[in-house]
Motif scaffolding. Structure first.
Motif, PDB file in Angstrom:
ATOM      1  N   ARG A 169      -9.847   7.345  -8.429  1.00 60.51           N
ATOM      2  CA  ARG A 169     -10.524   6.839  -9.624  1.00 60.51           C
ATOM      3  C   ARG A 169     -11.312   7.964 -10.312  1.00 60.51           C
ATOM      4  O   ARG A 169     -11.312   8.070 -11.538  1.00 60.51           O
ATOM      5  CB  ARG A 169     -11.484   5.697  -9.250  1.00 60.51           C
ATOM      6  CG  ARG A 169     -10.800   4.358  -9.058  1.00 60.51           C
ATOM      7  CD  ARG A 169     -11.814   3.272  -8.692  1.00 60.51           C
ATOM      8  NE  ARG A 169     -12.875   3.184  -9.686  1.00 60.51           N
ATOM      9  CZ  ARG A 169     -12.766   2.513 -10.827  1.00 60.51           C
ATOM     10  NH1 ARG A 169     -11.648   1.881 -11.116  1.00 60.51           N
ATOM     11  NH2 ARG A 169     -13.789   2.470 -11.674  1.00 60.51           N
ATOM     12  N   GLU A 216      -9.862   8.847   6.201  1.00 60.39           N
ATOM     13  CA  GLU A 216     -11.168   8.666   5.566  1.00 60.39           C
ATOM     14  C   GLU A 216     -11.811  10.025   5.264  1.00 60.39           C
ATOM     15  O   GLU A 216     -12.433  10.213   4.211  1.00 60.39           O
ATOM     16  CB  GLU A 216     -12.081   7.840   6.468  1.00 60.39           C
ATOM     17  CG  GLU A 216     -11.661   6.375   6.591  1.00 60.39           C
ATOM     18  CD  GLU A 216     -12.644   5.565   7.412  1.00 60.39           C
ATOM     19  OE1 GLU A 216     -13.662   6.145   7.847  1.00 60.39           O
ATOM     20  OE2 GLU A 216     -12.406   4.368   7.616  1.00 60.39           O
ATOM     21  N   GLU A 257     -10.147  11.435   2.240  1.00 62.41           N
ATOM     22  CA  GLU A 257     -10.663  10.782   1.029  1.00 62.41           C
ATOM     23  C   GLU A 257     -11.995  11.409   0.618  1.00 62.41           C
ATOM     24  O   GLU A 257     -12.229  11.679  -0.567  1.00 62.41           O
ATOM     25  CB  GLU A 257     -10.835   9.284   1.284  1.00 62.41           C
ATOM     26  CG  GLU A 257     -11.617   8.524   0.222  1.00 62.41           C
ATOM     27  CD  GLU A 257     -10.863   8.332  -1.081  1.00 62.41           C
ATOM     28  OE1 GLU A 257     -11.505   7.994  -2.089  1.00 62.41           O
ATOM     29  OE2 GLU A 257      -9.630   8.530  -1.093  1.00 62.41           O
ATOM     30  N   ARG A 285       0.838  -1.202   0.000  1.00 63.24           N
ATOM     31  CA  ARG A 285       0.000   0.000   0.000  1.00 63.24           C
ATOM     32  C   ARG A 285       0.874   1.255   0.000  1.00 63.24           C
ATOM     33  O   ARG A 285       0.549   2.248  -0.667  1.00 63.24           O
ATOM     34  CB  ARG A 285      -0.941   0.006   1.202  1.00 63.24           C
ATOM     35  CG  ARG A 285      -1.905   1.191   1.175  1.00 63.24           C
ATOM     36  CD  ARG A 285      -3.015   1.074   2.189  1.00 63.24           C
ATOM     37  NE  ARG A 285      -3.918   2.224   2.086  1.00 63.24           N
ATOM     38  CZ  ARG A 285      -4.927   2.307   1.241  1.00 63.24           C
ATOM     39  NH1 ARG A 285      -5.167   1.322   0.406  1.00 63.24           N
ATOM     40  NH2 ARG A 285      -5.688   3.393   1.211  1.00 63.24           N
ATOM     41  N   SER A 318      -8.526   1.298  -3.433  1.00 63.69           N
ATOM     42  CA  SER A 318      -9.936   1.488  -3.070  1.00 63.69           C
ATOM     43  C   SER A 318     -10.236   2.966  -2.831  1.00 63.69           C
ATOM     44  O   SER A 318     -10.974   3.331  -1.902  1.00 63.69           O
ATOM     45  CB  SER A 318     -10.293   0.662  -1.816  1.00 63.69           C
ATOM     46  OG  SER A 318     -10.128  -0.716  -2.075  1.00 63.69           O
ATOM     47  N   SER A 319      -9.640   3.823  -3.659  1.00 63.21           N
ATOM     48  CA  SER A 319      -9.833   5.273  -3.538  1.00 63.21           C
ATOM     49  C   SER A 319     -10.761   5.748  -4.647  1.00 63.21           C
ATOM     50  O   SER A 319     -10.368   5.852  -5.811  1.00 63.21           O
ATOM     51  CB  SER A 319      -8.484   6.006  -3.633  1.00 63.21           C
ATOM     52  OG  SER A 319      -8.696   7.404  -3.706  1.00 63.21           O
ATOM     53  N   HIS A 320     -12.007   6.048  -4.282  1.00 66.58           N
ATOM     54  CA  HIS A 320     -12.952   6.576  -5.264  1.00 66.58           C
ATOM     55  C   HIS A 320     -12.509   7.965  -5.747  1.00 66.58           C
ATOM     56  O   HIS A 320     -12.800   8.346  -6.886  1.00 66.58           O
ATOM     57  CB  HIS A 320     -14.347   6.659  -4.658  1.00 66.58           C
ATOM     58  CG  HIS A 320     -14.949   5.323  -4.336  1.00 66.58           C
ATOM     59  ND1 HIS A 320     -15.246   4.391  -5.311  1.00 66.58           N
ATOM     60  CD2 HIS A 320     -15.281   4.748  -3.154  1.00 66.58           C
ATOM     61  CE1 HIS A 320     -15.758   3.319  -4.748  1.00 66.58           C
ATOM     62  NE2 HIS A 320     -15.787   3.502  -3.438  1.00 66.58           N
ATOM     63  N   THR A 335      -8.145   1.997  -8.072  1.00 62.76           N
ATOM     64  CA  THR A 335      -8.824   0.729  -7.794  1.00 62.76           C
ATOM     65  C   THR A 335      -8.041  -0.092  -6.782  1.00 62.76           C
ATOM     66  O   THR A 335      -8.605  -0.656  -5.837  1.00 62.76           O
ATOM     67  CB  THR A 335      -8.986  -0.078  -9.097  1.00 62.76           C
ATOM     68  OG1 THR A 335      -9.812   0.671 -10.001  1.00 62.76           O
ATOM     69  CG2 THR A 335      -9.631  -1.432  -8.828  1.00 62.76           C
TER      70      THR A 335
END
Length: 204
Positions: free
Chosen positions: A149, A77, A80, A8, A144-146, A141
């Motif tokens: 993306r 979070e 993000e 990561r 897992s970061s919208h 992806t």
């Protein structure tokens, strides 16, 4: 550090490099696109610049977001969510601007000039943005970061804007179809609106 943590950490470093690359390209090409687009009266080229400035804002937010996680600070979070909000808002602004301006240009019968400068600017973005968009969406992806993306989507929309701008300018230059420029911009506005909705719907 576990293997998962190391993996990561490497992905975060890649995300930061991609974001800085986006900032550099957007600052340079975005300014050039806006200047040339305004001077040439090309809505599509102006929209390339606007989209790139949106990408610049999103990339800066992501640098802050991944720098936050890299420094093991609390609130990753939240970072993000903020980054996703910036990216989604940028897409929304691009969509709204293109939709309004393309309808206005079609109603007024206003098309761009047929200079070579805008064609070269659009061609450069068509070359640079697609691989950058794919890389950001791939890393996003994996992380897992919208937000990342979504920023990759913003770069992809920028590539689409540049491609349709290039097509519209070439058609206008060769056969005089002035309406191709605003019509192409309207199509991209719809795509940007759909992508903005997906970014906002990706999480709380």
């Amino acid at each position: 550090m576990t293997r998962a943590q190391a993996d990561r950490s490497a992905l975060i470093a890649t995300a930061l490099r991609l974001s800085w690359l986006s900032v550099a390209w957007a600052a340079l090409s975005g300014t050039a696109s806006l200047t040339i687009g305004v001077l040439d009266h090309s809505l599509a080229i102006t929209s390339v610049g606007l989209n790139l400035l949106g990408d610049l804002a999103g990339s800066l937010a992501l640098i802050w977001r991944f720098g936050h996680e890299r420094g093991r600070l609390h609130g990753a979070e939240t970072a993000e969510r903020v980054a996703r909000l910036v990216v989604g808002t940028s897409l929304t602004v691009v969509a709204a601007f293109l939709a309004v301006q393309s309808v206005r240009r079609l109603a007024d019968g206003t098309g761009p000039a047929a200079d070579v400068g805008p064609i070269l600017v659009a061609a450069a973005s068509v070359v640079v943005l697609p691989p950058l968009a794919r890389a950001k969406r791939g890393v996003g992806t994996a992380l897992s970061s919208h937000a990342l993306r979504g920023d990759g989507t913003l770069s992809g929309v920028g590539a689409a804007v540049a491609l349709v701008a290039l097509a519209g300018l070439l058609v206008n230059r060769t056969v005089g179809w002035w309406w191709a420029d605003p019509a192409a911009a309207f199509v991209v506005a719809v795509v940007a609106a759909v992508e903005a909705r997906e970014v906002f719907a990706a999480g709380p």
